[in-house]
Design an enzyme around this catalytic site. Structure first.
Site, PDB file in Angstrom:
ATOM      1  N   ASP A   1     -77.061  36.050 -58.365  1.00 12.49           N
ATOM      2  CA  ASP A   1     -76.006  36.748 -59.357  1.00 12.49           C
ATOM      3  C   ASP A   1     -74.838  37.086 -58.712  1.00 12.49           C
ATOM      4  O   ASP A   1     -74.692  37.694 -57.388  1.00 12.49           O
ATOM      5  CB  ASP A   1     -76.868  37.739 -60.087  1.00 12.49           C
TER       6      ASP A   1
ATOM      7  N   GLU B   1     -74.137  31.788 -58.869  1.00  9.85           N
ATOM      8  CA  GLU B   1     -73.096  31.952 -59.887  1.00  9.85           C
ATOM      9  C   GLU B   1     -71.914  32.553 -59.221  1.00  9.85           C
ATOM     10  O   GLU B   1     -71.772  33.645 -58.993  1.00  9.85           O
ATOM     11  CB  GLU B   1     -73.963  32.967 -60.906  1.00  9.85           C
TER      12      GLU B   1
END
Length: 649
Positions: free
Chosen positions: A324, A377
């Site tokens: 993330d 990401e």
């Protein structure tokens, strides 16, 4: 190299040996990759006396003791001893067994600071809002040996990957029992059956690591080595992963090495100093989330994070980690104004420690866990995110294509009348589509915070909205790149996603929602059974425009191609509500091109425009090709045609 477990059928009881000089050396060097076998709480015996061995890193502590339900939370009862000058405190406590609640009581050398901390390496914790750690045995007998062996032989970039993104606590709830979430063991058959029925290849779970604030969706982690107790025990979570594997479904875990919360019982200010994070807020405090940023240049923090990544692959058999907020790790000035950040040693904005950590993590995973996918990401144009470190890349296997997501949703939100003026939003991607190995994400981030659900974003009447969503999802599956869809998008959830409520499964009683779900099921079937739609996901040879210039009609035509022996798939999108008859499209060969999917078909609750199962190519050149097809293009629809060289899948 990391020593891999020889017997993959079982997650074994921790191989507890006391910390040796080599352990301390590798820990301080940042190269101890199985630190979870040394630090934390481990069941063992001292002679014939059973108990638990505790070890925690707190180099700036004056005293450390274990408190828990076994000693009335008495800080004087069970002190640990310092292990030389290593900064580690350790001790064996007899008769402390599995299920015992505990914390570390830390008295700092500085600031008259004392605090009760959860175990950074704890394998389990109490269910929030309680904060204690729990002594736990991670032994589990796995049944996924076949899956694990086959996974290692798979070529990740050429294999189909259709990911169903799931938040476990809100996918499905039990209304008769105060709307409680399903447990890990309840989820196992229900989720596996649904994902298998829908044809997805993987699930991606929003972070399952223990987190105190439920509304963070798991992205504010305090227990990096423990699945959240909200849905069951660690072995219950192993059962869920095992069950999914035995039903042919891969499991990707969201992992958050980018930041951690400031909760007192967590990692922050651990021993009265900034141990895991930077002391200077310009480096150590995230401006967007008010959370701490790991000090990636500290060797012991490197050992912590690298051990944690490998822990979930080794002990929980995860098939991938999706990292993330990678961009926030890479840039020292991420979301900061001038004067609010500290340049690196060369005066630049790149976070050199984070870059080195990511490269090493990806190399370790690639070397020791073949077939596992490392996914970033990363929302900027950082070069070579998914290229190997030996050519200067970060070493990820795949990267989320945030540009595709933004441009495509912007285009689909437009009234079809105006789409012709922004045609570049759906053609621009091919200029960079193979610069990285991409996943096309329609993720949870796009259906929260007032953005609306996928269905509610679409323009027009309700009928048009459903047609637009079918077009959107068909376009995602037709484009090169792996696929990701957040739960609820597959059947047209009207409401934005909320973590406290179940998906609106009752909508499937209505034809438009059932039709949309059937459409996604058939897209998965076609994608997974047609080499042209997967083998070329990350290969420039896998895509060719037929015509990208008909902005006036808002029509796109392109080919997807696999290896030389694979059939081609012609894809035609009509992004307006006007059906187009006798629309001529170039073709590479003669014969009948069969219509294998049509988003306007009646079974998807469409209007039924189509091509009667196929169209014969004629020797009329078009779009620079020797043959052409005369097609009926349904309104707000996408149509897939199989080349005549082979029969249908």
């Amino acid at each position: 190299m990391v020593e891999r477990t020889r017997d993959r059928r079982a997650t074994r009881r921790s191989r507890v040996t006391l910390l040796g000089d080599d352990d301390l050396h590798y820990f301080n060097e940042g190269t101890h990759y199985r630190l979870y076998e040394k630090l934390g709480a481990h069941l063992m015996s001292a002679g014939r006396t059973p108990g638990t061995y505790f070890a925690v890193w707190a180099p700036n502590a004056a005293q450390v003791s274990v408190i828990g339900d076994f000693n009335g939370w008495n800080a004087e009862s069970h002190p640990l001893r310092a292990k030389g000058h290593s900064g580690i405190w350790e001790g064996f406590i007899a008769e402390v067994g599995a299920g015992t609640l505990y914390k570390y009581h830390i008295v700092s050398r500085y600031h008259d600071y004392c605090v009760d901390k959860a175990d950074p390496y704890g394998f389990a914790h109490e269910a929030p809002p309680q904060k204690a750690s729990m002594v736990t045995d991670l032994w589990y007998l796995w049944g996924d040996q076949t899956w694990m062996e086959e996974r290692g032989r798979q070529h990740v970039l050429e294999a189909p990957m259709a990911i169903y993104e799931v938040h476990l606590g809100s996918w499905m709830r039990v209304p008769e029992e105060d709307n409680r979430p399903l447990t890990y063991r309840e989820l196992a058959p229900t989720l596996a059956d649904y994902v298998h029925h829908m044809g997805f290849t993987h699930v991606e779970l929003l972070p399952v690591m223990e987190h105190p604030f439920y509304a963070s969706w798991g992205y504010q982690i305090t227990g990096y080595f423990a699945p959240t107790r909200r849905y069951g025990t660690p072995t219950d979570f192993m059962y869920l992963v095992d069950y999914l594997h035995q039903h042919g479904i891969g499991v990707i875990l969201d992992w958050v090495p980018s930041h951690f919360p400031t909760d007192e019982h967590g990692l922050g200010f651990f021993d009265g100093t900034h141990l895991y994070e930077h002391a200077d807020d310009r480096q150590g405090l995230h401006p967007d989330w008010g959370s701490y940023i790991f000090n990636y240049e500290r060797h012991e923090v490197q050992s912590f994070l690298l051990s944690n990544a490998l822990f979930w692959l080794e002990m929980y058999h995860a098939d991938g980690l999706r990292l993330d907020a990678v961009a926030s790790m890479l840039y020292l000035d991420y979301s900061r104004k001038d004067g609010e950040w500290i340049p690196n040693a060369y005066g630049g904005r790149e976070n050199l420690g984070a870059i080195a950590l990511l490269r090493r993590c990806n190399e370790l995973v690639g070397t020791n866990y073949p077939g596992v996918s490392m996914i970033a990401e990363e929302s900027t144009a950082w070069p070579m995110v998914s290229r190997p470190p030996y050519v200067g890349g970060l070493g990820f296997h795949l990267k989320w294509d945030m540009g595709w997501m933004h441009d495509t949703l912007t285009y689909m939100h437009l009234d079809p009348i105006f789409r012709q003026y922004d045609h570049n939003l759906v053609t621009f991607r091919q200029l960079y589509a193979f610069s990285e190995n991409f996943i096309l994400p329609l993720s949870h981030d796009e259906v929260v915070y007032g953005k609306g659900s996928l269905l509610s974003k679409m323009p027009g009447s309700d009928t048009d909205k459903y047609a637009n969503v079918r077009l959107l999802l068909g376009y995602m599956y037709a484009q090169p790149g792996k696929k990701l869809l957040f739960m609820g998008g597959e059947f047209g959830q009207w409401q934005e996603w909320h973590h406290d409520t179940s998906l609106d499964w009752h909508l499937l009683a209505y034809a438009p929602h059932a039709g949309l779900q059937r459409w996604v099921q058939d897209l998965n079937r076609l994608y997974c059974s047609t080499p042209a739609l997967a083998e070329g996901d990350c290969d420039p040879a896998g895509f060719a425009w037929v015509d990208c210039n008909d902005s006036t009609s808002s029509v796109l035509c392109f080919l997807r191609q696999g290896h030389a022996s694979a059939p081609s798939v012609l894809v035609v999108c009509n992004c307006t509500p006007v059906p187009r008859f006798r629309y001529r499209v170039g073709a590479s060969c003669g014969g009948v091109w069969r219509e294998v999917l049509n988003s306007d078909a009646h079974e998807y609750d469409g209007k039924g425009f189509g091509n009667w199962g196929g169209v014969a190519a004629v020797a009329v050149p078009q779009h620079g090709r020797p043959y052409s097809l005369e097609l009926t293009l349904p309104p707000l629809a996408i149509v897939f045609f199989m080349s005549p060289e082979v029969s249908s899948p």
